[in-house]
Design an enzyme around this catalytic site. Structure first.
Site, short mmCIF file in Angstrom:
data_model
loop_
_atom_site.label_atom_id
_atom_site.label_comp_id
_atom_site.label_asym_id
_atom_site.label_seq_id
_atom_site.Cartn_x
_atom_site.Cartn_y
_atom_site.Cartn_z
N MET A 144 -10.99 -15.97 -1.96
CA MET A 144 -10.99 -15.12 -0.80
C MET A 144 -11.95 -15.17 0.17
SD MET A 144 -9.02 -11.70 -2.56
CE MET A 144 -9.77 -11.64 -4.12
N MET A 145 -11.83 -15.81 1.21
CA MET A 145 -13.00 -15.94 2.18
C MET A 145 -13.64 -14.84 2.32
SD MET A 145 -13.59 -18.73 3.30
CE MET A 145 -13.12 -20.12 4.36
N CYS A 177 -3.88 -22.03 3.54
CA CYS A 177 -4.43 -21.17 4.25
C CYS A 177 -3.57 -21.67 5.82
CB CYS A 177 -6.02 -21.46 4.66
SG CYS A 177 -6.67 -20.70 5.90
N LYS A 203 -3.56 -25.27 -4.47
CA LYS A 203 -2.78 -23.92 -4.15
C LYS A 203 -2.03 -24.13 -2.75
CE LYS A 203 -4.26 -19.17 -3.53
NZ LYS A 203 -4.36 -18.97 -2.09
N ASN A 222 1.55 -16.54 -7.28
CA ASN A 222 0.61 -15.58 -6.56
C ASN A 222 1.20 -14.92 -5.32
OD1 ASN A 222 -1.45 -16.35 -3.71
ND2 ASN A 222 -2.01 -15.03 -5.21
N GLY A 233 -5.00 -11.67 -5.86
CA GLY A 233 -6.24 -11.51 -4.79
C GLY A 233 -6.45 -10.23 -4.71
C1 LIG Z 1 -9.75 -11.64 2.57
C2 LIG Z 1 -9.12 -12.84 2.03
C3 LIG Z 1 -9.49 -14.27 2.03
C4 LIG Z 1 -8.55 -15.18 1.69
N1 LIG Z 1 -9.33 -16.60 1.79
C5 LIG Z 1 -8.71 -17.39 0.91
C6 LIG Z 1 -9.23 -18.57 1.00
O1 LIG Z 1 -10.25 -18.93 1.15
N2 LIG Z 1 -8.31 -19.76 0.16
C7 LIG Z 1 -7.12 -19.58 -0.09
O2 LIG Z 1 -6.52 -20.33 -0.79
N3 LIG Z 1 -6.66 -18.42 0.05
C8 LIG Z 1 -7.29 -17.40 0.68
N4 LIG Z 1 -6.58 -16.31 0.71
C9 LIG Z 1 -5.23 -15.87 0.05
C10 LIG Z 1 -5.36 -15.28 -1.48
O3 LIG Z 1 -5.97 -16.19 -2.33
C11 LIG Z 1 -3.93 -14.91 -1.98
O4 LIG Z 1 -3.20 -16.21 -1.54
C12 LIG Z 1 -3.22 -14.02 -1.05
O5 LIG Z 1 -4.22 -12.89 -0.69
C13 LIG Z 1 -1.87 -13.33 -1.63
O6 LIG Z 1 -2.28 -12.84 -3.04
P1 LIG Z 1 -2.56 -11.29 -3.33
O7 LIG Z 1 -1.34 -10.73 -2.68
O8 LIG Z 1 -2.59 -11.17 -4.68
O9 LIG Z 1 -3.57 -10.91 -2.42
C14 LIG Z 1 -7.40 -14.96 1.11
C15 LIG Z 1 -6.86 -13.53 1.07
C16 LIG Z 1 -7.64 -12.61 1.43
C17 LIG Z 1 -7.14 -11.12 1.49
#
Ligand SMILES: Cc1cc2nc3c(=O)[nH]c(=O)nc-3n(C[C@H](O)[C@H](O)[C@H](O)COP(=O)(O)O)c2cc1C
Length: 344
Positions: free
Chosen positions: A25-26, A107, A146, A218, A240
């Site tokens: 998560m960025m 992304c 991913k 995920n 996440g």
């Molecule tokens: C703040 C934020 C930043 C994210 N940055 C990335 C990232 O850098 N790379 C990535 O593959 N997914 C990124 N994601 C997506 C998450 O890895 C994940 O796939 C997505 O939030 C769904 O999962 P969740 O419902 O459990 O949050 C980001 C999500 C959030 C909330």
């Protein structure tokens, strides 16, 4: 071994166990968050924020690859599509001691699409396969991908199956699948995490069609029961936002996902265990907020949660004695909580 203390190449670590992964998560899953998360679960596989190949090759390597040894097992997520650059970064990741390299094909941001990074690569399985192969040739680390279940204009199951099949043929064994499509025009990255509907059944179908592959699901999972239920269909879950906003949910992870019944620290013990790390960060000229902003949800759902959050955010900005405020909060939260929540 962290980059800063490595003097020579490190032997590859054992294959990490991916039954419970904390998502890249960025701006959120930075090294401070990861250090904190590790105090709550010994086993969860943690992922870095996405780092582009360009940043690693041309930028400040210590900043992009540095971590604390305690964070392991830790996977590096890369953004990129140039096979040679990916290979260079996979080799650097091995030297830095990461447990895995993961390629971001999920992304949806415009910024990354312009550089052929992220979800737009779902339309280019050839490039993803080439990148995976190059990374595998350059390092002994597991290389994982991913991705989404599709992108707008390319969201059929057969396109997804062909994507996974082609990338698998290049050597990828593990696929982390965000169970919704990405819409590459018109939605922000945040909207792309909520608006396209979740379709877990598509990910289950992938596991049925590729039973020998490791499939990690995920997207949208917030309840431990729903997470463990997923293990009936797939090999692991990646979480996440819930792991970020409600980090102490990870206190049950070792027992439920890794069969490890050892007790984990209580919430106040986690606060105490973070103190030396924060102190060291301050001594190096860092700001306490860089660390504590990731800890705001530690007491979620308990008495005093709002007080803790408010003190650690707004009051922190007004004090020039941040550690004194932290110590006061340790005392206050110990008193507010029943003994069970302090150390169990
Ligand atoms: C703040 C934020 C930043 C994210 N940055 C990335 C990232 O850098 N790379 C990535 O593959 N997914 C990124 N994601 C997506 C998450 O890895 C994940 O796939 C997505 O939030 C769904 O999962 P969740 O419902 O459990 O949050 C980001 C999500 C959030 C909330």
């Amino acid at each position: 071994m962290p980059l800063e203390s490595s003097t020579q190449p490190v032997l590859p670590r054992p294959e990490p166990a991916r039954r419970f992964c904390v998502a890249p998560m960025m701006d959120w899953s930075d090294r401070h968050y990861r250090y904190f998360a590790r105090l709550i679960s010994r086993h969860a596989l943690l992922y870095t924020e996405m780092v582009t190949t360009g940043a690693i090759i041309h930028g400040d390597r210590q900043r992009f690859l540095g971590y604390s040894a305690e964070e392991q097992p830790l996977a590096l997520q890369l953004g990129g599509s140039n096979a040679q650059e990916l290979a260079t970064c996979a080799a650097l990741a091995q030297t830095a001691g990461f447990a895995e390299v993961n390629l971001n094909v999920g992304c949806p941001s415009d910024r990354v699409q312009n550089n052929l990074i992220g979800a737009c690569l779902m339309a280019r399985p050839d490039l993803v396969a080439e990148g995976v192969k190059a990374m595998q040739d350059a390092s002994d680390l597991p290389i994982t991908v991913k991705h989404r279940i599709g992108i707008n204009g390319r969201d059929s199951y057969s396109a997804l199956r062909d994507f996974v099949g082609q990338v698998h043929e290049a050597g990828c064994q593990t696929f982390i699948v965000h169970a919704r499509i990405a819409i590459l025009e018109g939605l922000s990255p945040k909207e792309n995490r909520d608006i396209p509907p979740l379709r877990y059944e598509v990910v289950h179908q992938l596991k049925n069609d590729f039973p020998a592959l490791e499939i990690i699901i995920n997207g949208g999972l917030t309840q431990l029961g729903a997470m463990t239920e997923q293990l009936q269909h797939v090999d692991g879950v990646m979480i996440g936002r819930e792991a970020y906003h409600n980090p102490y949910m990870m206190a049950d992870v070792d027992r439920l996902f890794y069969d490890d019944p050892r007790p984990v620290p209580g919430r106040v013990d986690v606060l105490k265990a973070m103190r030396p790390y924060i102190e060291q960060h301050l001594e190096r000229g860092g700001m306490m907020n860089h660390i504590t902003r990731h800890m705001l949800g530690l007491f979620q759902g308990l008495p005093g949660a709002r007080h803790f959050r408010r003190e650690l955010s707004s009051s922190l900005h007004r004090t020039d004695q941040p550690l004194a405020l932290y110590d006061r909060l340790i005392d206050e939260m110990s008193q507010r909580l029943a003994p069970r929540d302090c150390s169990a």
